[in-house]
Design a protein around this motif. Structure first.
Motif, short mmCIF file in Angstrom:
data_model
loop_
_atom_site.label_atom_id
_atom_site.label_comp_id
_atom_site.label_asym_id
_atom_site.label_seq_id
_atom_site.Cartn_x
_atom_site.Cartn_y
_atom_site.Cartn_z
N LYS A 28 37.11 89.90 11.00
CA LYS A 28 38.56 89.67 11.03
C LYS A 28 38.88 88.18 11.01
N GLU A 47 53.78 89.56 9.17
CA GLU A 47 53.79 90.88 8.54
C GLU A 47 52.72 90.95 7.44
N MET A 50 49.27 91.12 9.13
CA MET A 50 48.98 92.46 9.65
C MET A 50 48.66 93.43 8.52
N ARG A 51 49.38 93.32 7.42
CA ARG A 51 49.15 94.22 6.28
C ARG A 51 47.81 93.92 5.59
N TRP A 54 44.68 93.22 8.80
CA TRP A 54 44.46 94.35 9.71
C TRP A 54 44.79 95.69 9.06
N HIS A 55 45.32 95.68 7.84
CA HIS A 55 45.64 96.90 7.10
C HIS A 55 46.55 97.82 7.90
N ALA A 56 47.51 97.20 8.58
CA ALA A 56 48.48 97.97 9.37
C ALA A 56 49.85 97.86 8.71
N SER A 57 50.54 98.98 8.62
CA SER A 57 51.86 98.96 7.99
C SER A 57 52.96 98.75 9.02
N TRP A 59 53.59 97.25 13.36
CA TRP A 59 52.99 96.65 14.55
C TRP A 59 54.09 96.27 15.52
N THR A 64 47.54 90.30 18.71
CA THR A 64 46.30 90.43 17.93
C THR A 64 46.10 89.19 17.07
#
Length: 104
Positions: A28, A47, A50-51, A54-57, A59, A64
């Motif tokens: 990471k 944003e 994170m996308r 961290w491949h998060a849509s 948060w 983090t």
């Protein structure tokens, strides 16, 4: 190979150097530095990080990013109180600086 200031990053081998010294980065940490260095001189929003890192849509906390950023800054030798590599742009995101703002 991506080179910005004294940092070199090899995306193919996932290795990083500061000057002639290799820096051990976690997966990471490497992804975070790669995203910022690939966009050197531009603000990368939290944003986007994170996308793309961290491949998060969605948060709810930026802790983090902040924790990983702290680790990365220490490993790269970037002083969090007076950063010359990665600058936090309040309310917008992070920027990997193209040139050092340090005065000799």
């Amino acid at each position: 190979m991506i080179e910005v200031q004294e940092i070199r990053l090899d995306p193919e081998t996932r290795r990083a150097w500061r000057g002639g010294d290799e820096i051990a980065l976690s997966r990471k940490e490497f992804d975070l530095v790669h995203k910022l260095m690939s966009n050197a001189g531009q603000i990368v929003s939290r944003e986007e990080l994170m996308r793309d890192v961290w491949h998060a849509s969605f948060w709810t906390s930026s802790k983090t990013i902040d924790v990983h950023l702290g680790w990365v800054r220490r490993k790269l030798g970037d002083d969090s109180r007076q950063p010359h590599l990665i600058t936090t742009i309040r309310g917008k995101g992070l920027r990997f600086e193209k040139a050092s703002a340090r005065v000799s």
